[in-house]
Design a protein around this motif. Structure first.
Motif, PDB file in Angstrom:
ATOM      1  N   GLN A   1       7.093 -11.461   1.316  1.00 35.42           N
ATOM      2  CA  GLN A   1       6.054 -10.550   0.843  1.00 35.42           C
ATOM      3  C   GLN A   1       6.206  -9.207   1.541  1.00 35.42           C
ATOM      4  O   GLN A   1       7.119  -9.022   2.357  1.00 35.42           O
ATOM      5  CB  GLN A   1       4.663 -11.152   1.080  1.00 35.42           C
ATOM      6  CG  GLN A   1       4.412 -12.408   0.250  1.00 35.42           C
ATOM      7  CD  GLN A   1       2.999 -12.915   0.430  1.00 35.42           C
ATOM      8  OE1 GLN A   1       2.073 -12.144   0.672  1.00 35.42           O
ATOM      9  NE2 GLN A   1       2.830 -14.225   0.319  1.00 35.42           N
ATOM     10  N   ARG A   2       5.304  -8.306   1.277  1.00 38.61           N
ATOM     11  CA  ARG A   2       5.360  -6.931   1.769  1.00 38.61           C
ATOM     12  C   ARG A   2       5.478  -6.870   3.299  1.00 38.61           C
ATOM     13  O   ARG A   2       4.825  -7.612   4.020  1.00 38.61           O
ATOM     14  CB  ARG A   2       4.078  -6.220   1.332  1.00 38.61           C
ATOM     15  CG  ARG A   2       3.933  -4.791   1.773  1.00 38.61           C
ATOM     16  CD  ARG A   2       2.643  -4.198   1.213  1.00 38.61           C
ATOM     17  NE  ARG A   2       1.478  -4.774   1.864  1.00 38.61           N
ATOM     18  CZ  ARG A   2       0.639  -4.095   2.632  1.00 38.61           C
ATOM     19  NH1 ARG A   2       0.846  -2.804   2.853  1.00 38.61           N
ATOM     20  NH2 ARG A   2      -0.401  -4.675   3.184  1.00 38.61           N
ATOM     21  N   VAL A   3       6.320  -5.971   3.780  1.00 38.60           N
ATOM     22  CA  VAL A   3       6.472  -5.721   5.215  1.00 38.60           C
ATOM     23  C   VAL A   3       5.419  -4.688   5.619  1.00 38.60           C
ATOM     24  O   VAL A   3       5.282  -3.645   4.976  1.00 38.60           O
ATOM     25  CB  VAL A   3       7.890  -5.224   5.550  1.00 38.60           C
ATOM     26  CG1 VAL A   3       7.996  -4.818   7.007  1.00 38.60           C
ATOM     27  CG2 VAL A   3       8.914  -6.295   5.201  1.00 38.60           C
ATOM     28  N   THR A   4       4.672  -4.986   6.685  1.00 35.20           N
ATOM     29  CA  THR A   4       3.556  -4.138   7.092  1.00 35.20           C
ATOM     30  C   THR A   4       3.825  -3.327   8.358  1.00 35.20           C
ATOM     31  O   THR A   4       3.133  -2.357   8.617  1.00 35.20           O
ATOM     32  CB  THR A   4       2.301  -5.002   7.314  1.00 35.20           C
ATOM     33  OG1 THR A   4       2.613  -6.009   8.282  1.00 35.20           O
ATOM     34  CG2 THR A   4       1.853  -5.654   6.021  1.00 35.20           C
ATOM     35  N   SER A   5       4.801  -3.743   9.149  1.00 36.66           N
ATOM     36  CA  SER A   5       5.086  -3.061  10.413  1.00 36.66           C
ATOM     37  C   SER A   5       6.515  -3.349  10.840  1.00 36.66           C
ATOM     38  O   SER A   5       7.003  -4.460  10.656  1.00 36.66           O
ATOM     39  CB  SER A   5       4.108  -3.551  11.493  1.00 36.66           C
ATOM     40  OG  SER A   5       4.337  -2.913  12.722  1.00 36.66           O
TER      41      SER A   5
ATOM     42  N   ALA B   1       6.758  -7.275  10.780  1.00 35.09           N
ATOM     43  CA  ALA B   1       5.589  -8.082  10.442  1.00 35.09           C
ATOM     44  C   ALA B   1       5.391  -8.021   8.937  1.00 35.09           C
ATOM     45  O   ALA B   1       5.759  -7.031   8.293  1.00 35.09           O
ATOM     46  CB  ALA B   1       4.349  -7.545  11.147  1.00 35.09           C
ATOM     47  N   SER B   2       4.764  -9.076   8.384  1.00 41.63           N
ATOM     48  CA  SER B   2       4.685  -9.146   6.929  1.00 41.63           C
ATOM     49  C   SER B   2       3.416  -9.834   6.432  1.00 41.63           C
ATOM     50  O   SER B   2       2.785 -10.616   7.149  1.00 41.63           O
ATOM     51  CB  SER B   2       5.905  -9.913   6.409  1.00 41.63           C
ATOM     52  OG  SER B   2       5.810 -10.188   5.030  1.00 41.63           O
ATOM     53  N   ASP B   3       3.110  -9.558   5.181  1.00 47.41           N
ATOM     54  CA  ASP B   3       2.031 -10.262   4.494  1.00 47.41           C
ATOM     55  C   ASP B   3       2.361 -11.741   4.289  1.00 47.41           C
ATOM     56  O   ASP B   3       1.486 -12.512   3.913  1.00 47.41           O
ATOM     57  CB  ASP B   3       1.753  -9.616   3.133  1.00 47.41           C
ATOM     58  CG  ASP B   3       0.937  -8.338   3.239  1.00 47.41           C
ATOM     59  OD1 ASP B   3       0.368  -8.067   4.319  1.00 47.41           O
ATOM     60  OD2 ASP B   3       0.854  -7.609   2.240  1.00 47.41           O
ATOM     61  N   ASP B   4       3.614 -12.145   4.533  1.00 45.31           N
ATOM     62  CA  ASP B   4       3.970 -13.571   4.408  1.00 45.31           C
ATOM     63  C   ASP B   4       3.559 -14.385   5.633  1.00 45.31           C
ATOM     64  O   ASP B   4       3.934 -15.540   5.784  1.00 45.31           O
ATOM     65  CB  ASP B   4       5.451 -13.760   4.093  1.00 45.31           C
ATOM     66  CG  ASP B   4       6.396 -13.327   5.221  1.00 45.31           C
ATOM     67  OD1 ASP B   4       5.932 -13.017   6.344  1.00 45.31           O
ATOM     68  OD2 ASP B   4       7.618 -13.282   4.967  1.00 45.31           O
TER      69      ASP B   4
END
Length: 86
Positions: free
Chosen positions: A8-12, A25-28
């Motif tokens: 899922q989307r990578v957030t950091s 870091a990710s939404d997964d």
């Protein structure tokens, strides 16, 4: 190169202090550690119950802190992937 592995989307994304690794870091619900020279995945840190929004290295590069929408901050051993504290 591209770092592929999150579902899922990578957030950091952050470089390690010595520059040899990258943490993402990710939404997964995971944090992944990558070799910054080869792009190889080194570790996947699992333990959050919701998306991970932030990740940061300790100054000495031996630990990671991850924050999540599950309202926790987790501290990880960046070498072994072991969860140290929640």
């Amino acid at each position: 190169f591209e770092l592929k592995g999150h579902s899922q989307r990578v957030t950091s994304v952050v470089w390690s202090p010595e520059g040899t690794k990258i943490a993402s870091a990710s939404d997964d619900k995971t944090v992944k550690i990558w070799n910054s020279f080869t792009g190889d995945q080194i570790l996947t840190l699992e333990g959050h119950s919701w998306n991970v929004t932030s990740v940061v290295w300790s100054p000495d590069g031996t630990k990671l802190a991850s924050a999540s929408n599950d309202t926790t901050v987790k501290i990880w051993n960046a070498v072994t992937g072991e969860l140290i504290s929640t």
